[in-house]
Design a protein around this motif. Structure first.
Motif, PDB file in Angstrom:
ATOM      1  N   SER A  52      -9.102  14.761 -28.577  1.00 44.56           N
ATOM      2  CA  SER A  52      -9.133  13.544 -29.387  1.00 44.56           C
ATOM      3  C   SER A  52     -10.348  13.632 -30.293  1.00 44.56           C
ATOM      4  O   SER A  52     -11.082  14.621 -30.257  1.00 44.56           O
ATOM      5  CB  SER A  52      -9.203  12.304 -28.492  1.00 44.56           C
ATOM      6  N   ALA A  53     -10.575  12.593 -31.063  1.00 41.96           N
ATOM      7  CA  ALA A  53     -11.696  12.609 -31.996  1.00 41.96           C
ATOM      8  C   ALA A  53     -13.040  12.768 -31.298  1.00 41.96           C
ATOM      9  O   ALA A  53     -13.981  13.311 -31.869  1.00 41.96           O
ATOM     10  CB  ALA A  53     -11.693  11.319 -32.818  1.00 41.96           C
ATOM     11  N   ASP A  54     -13.136  12.341 -30.029  1.00 43.54           N
ATOM     12  CA  ASP A  54     -14.437  12.358 -29.364  1.00 43.54           C
ATOM     13  C   ASP A  54     -14.511  13.148 -28.062  1.00 43.54           C
ATOM     14  O   ASP A  54     -15.553  13.175 -27.427  1.00 43.54           O
ATOM     15  CB  ASP A  54     -14.910  10.926 -29.118  1.00 43.54           C
ATOM     16  N   GLN A  55     -13.409  13.799 -27.650  1.00 45.74           N
ATOM     17  CA  GLN A  55     -13.470  14.550 -26.390  1.00 45.74           C
ATOM     18  C   GLN A  55     -12.321  15.543 -26.255  1.00 45.74           C
ATOM     19  O   GLN A  55     -11.289  15.395 -26.893  1.00 45.74           O
ATOM     20  CB  GLN A  55     -13.422  13.586 -25.209  1.00 45.74           C
ATOM     21  N   GLU A  56     -12.543  16.547 -25.412  1.00 47.10           N
ATOM     22  CA  GLU A  56     -11.446  17.423 -25.019  1.00 47.10           C
ATOM     23  C   GLU A  56     -10.747  16.748 -23.848  1.00 47.10           C
ATOM     24  O   GLU A  56     -11.365  16.432 -22.844  1.00 47.10           O
ATOM     25  CB  GLU A  56     -11.967  18.796 -24.603  1.00 47.10           C
ATOM     26  N   VAL A  57      -9.456  16.509 -23.986  1.00 48.95           N
ATOM     27  CA  VAL A  57      -8.682  15.808 -22.967  1.00 48.95           C
ATOM     28  C   VAL A  57      -8.207  16.780 -21.900  1.00 48.95           C
ATOM     29  O   VAL A  57      -8.308  16.509 -20.705  1.00 48.95           O
ATOM     30  CB  VAL A  57      -7.487  15.071 -23.616  1.00 48.95           C
ATOM     31  N   TRP A  58      -7.688  17.929 -22.316  1.00 46.48           N
ATOM     32  CA  TRP A  58      -7.214  18.942 -21.369  1.00 46.48           C
ATOM     33  C   TRP A  58      -7.063  20.262 -22.100  1.00 46.48           C
ATOM     34  O   TRP A  58      -6.699  20.301 -23.276  1.00 46.48           O
ATOM     35  CB  TRP A  58      -5.858  18.532 -20.776  1.00 46.48           C
ATOM     36  N   SER A  59      -7.328  21.357 -21.390  1.00 46.76           N
ATOM     37  CA  SER A  59      -7.028  22.686 -21.926  1.00 46.76           C
ATOM     38  C   SER A  59      -6.713  23.619 -20.779  1.00 46.76           C
ATOM     39  O   SER A  59      -7.196  23.438 -19.658  1.00 46.76           O
ATOM     40  CB  SER A  59      -8.190  23.235 -22.768  1.00 46.76           C
ATOM     41  N   GLY A  60      -5.855  24.581 -21.047  1.00 45.29           N
ATOM     42  CA  GLY A  60      -5.495  25.561 -20.039  1.00 45.29           C
ATOM     43  C   GLY A  60      -4.211  26.279 -20.415  1.00 45.29           C
ATOM     44  O   GLY A  60      -3.682  26.124 -21.516  1.00 45.29           O
ATOM     45  N   GLU A  61      -3.708  27.075 -19.471  1.00 44.30           N
ATOM     46  CA  GLU A  61      -2.479  27.826 -19.693  1.00 44.30           C
ATOM     47  C   GLU A  61      -1.273  26.970 -19.359  1.00 44.30           C
ATOM     48  O   GLU A  61      -1.320  26.124 -18.465  1.00 44.30           O
ATOM     49  CB  GLU A  61      -2.471  29.095 -18.845  1.00 44.30           C
ATOM     50  N   ALA A  62      -0.185  27.216 -20.081  1.00 47.11           N
ATOM     51  CA  ALA A  62       1.044  26.464 -19.879  1.00 47.11           C
ATOM     52  C   ALA A  62       2.246  27.347 -20.184  1.00 47.11           C
ATOM     53  O   ALA A  62       2.124  28.362 -20.871  1.00 47.11           O
ATOM     54  CB  ALA A  62       1.060  25.240 -20.786  1.00 47.11           C
ATOM     55  N   THR A  63       3.389  26.933 -19.668  1.00 49.43           N
ATOM     56  CA  THR A  63       4.635  27.638 -19.969  1.00 49.43           C
ATOM     57  C   THR A  63       5.443  26.916 -21.034  1.00 49.43           C
ATOM     58  O   THR A  63       6.309  27.512 -21.672  1.00 49.43           O
ATOM     59  CB  THR A  63       5.506  27.791 -18.710  1.00 49.43           C
ATOM     60  N   MET A  64       5.160  25.606 -21.230  1.00 45.26           N
ATOM     61  CA  MET A  64       5.890  24.835 -22.227  1.00 45.26           C
ATOM     62  C   MET A  64       5.102  23.589 -22.601  1.00 45.26           C
ATOM     63  O   MET A  64       4.355  23.052 -21.782  1.00 45.26           O
ATOM     64  CB  MET A  64       7.260  24.417 -21.678  1.00 45.26           C
ATOM     65  N   LEU A  65       5.293  23.135 -23.828  1.00 43.49           N
ATOM     66  CA  LEU A  65       4.701  21.887 -24.301  1.00 43.49           C
ATOM     67  C   LEU A  65       5.766  21.139 -25.084  1.00 43.49           C
ATOM     68  O   LEU A  65       6.506  21.738 -25.861  1.00 43.49           O
ATOM     69  CB  LEU A  65       3.500  22.161 -25.199  1.00 43.49           C
ATOM     70  N   VAL A  93      -3.468  20.531 -30.017  1.00 37.80           N
ATOM     71  CA  VAL A  93      -3.046  19.164 -30.284  1.00 37.80           C
ATOM     72  C   VAL A  93      -4.312  18.382 -30.586  1.00 37.80           C
ATOM     73  O   VAL A  93      -5.191  18.270 -29.732  1.00 37.80           O
ATOM     74  CB  VAL A  93      -2.309  18.561 -29.071  1.00 37.80           C
ATOM     75  N   VAL A  94      -4.420  17.883 -31.803  1.00 38.21           N
ATOM     76  CA  VAL A  94      -5.596  17.134 -32.231  1.00 38.21           C
ATOM     77  C   VAL A  94      -5.123  15.724 -32.584  1.00 38.21           C
ATOM     78  O   VAL A  94      -4.328  15.551 -33.509  1.00 38.21           O
ATOM     79  CB  VAL A  94      -6.282  17.796 -33.447  1.00 38.21           C
ATOM     80  N   ALA A  95      -5.587  14.746 -31.819  1.00 37.99           N
ATOM     81  CA  ALA A  95      -5.149  13.367 -32.009  1.00 37.99           C
ATOM     82  C   ALA A  95      -6.334  12.451 -32.275  1.00 37.99           C
ATOM     83  O   ALA A  95      -7.447  12.726 -31.822  1.00 37.99           O
ATOM     84  CB  ALA A  95      -4.402  12.883 -30.780  1.00 37.99           C
TER      85      ALA A  95
END
Length: 86
Positions: A10-23, A78-80
């Protein structure tokens, strides 16, 4: 198996990051699913959920308000304006 490297911020923080198989995310043109090997993409996000499936099958959901989604070389950003885990 190839994975996605996902980052939800988001504008002020990283909400989540990591490996994934689908989004799956909601764009102004409708819902879109991203799998490994997806073509490069830049899309405008609409208010809604971003659903991430992890390699073990667990799912993470974040709400996102406006922003964009970019995909290139199995990297999904994803930047929100506002975002948070559900």
């Amino acid at each position: 198996m190839t994975q996605l490297l996902v980052s939800v911020v988001s504008a002020d923080q990283e909400v989540w990051s990591g490996e994934a198989t689908m989004l799956v995310a909601r764009t102004v043109e409708g819902e879109i699913g991203i799998l490994p090997g997806h073509e490069p993409l830049l899309a405008i996000l609409a208010r809604g959920e971003v659903r991430v499936t992890l390699p073990g099958g667990e799912k993470i959901t974040a709400n996102a308000d406006d922003g964009f989604l970019s995909v290139e070389n199995n990297i999904v950003q994803v930047v929100a304006r506002r975002a948070g885990l559900v």
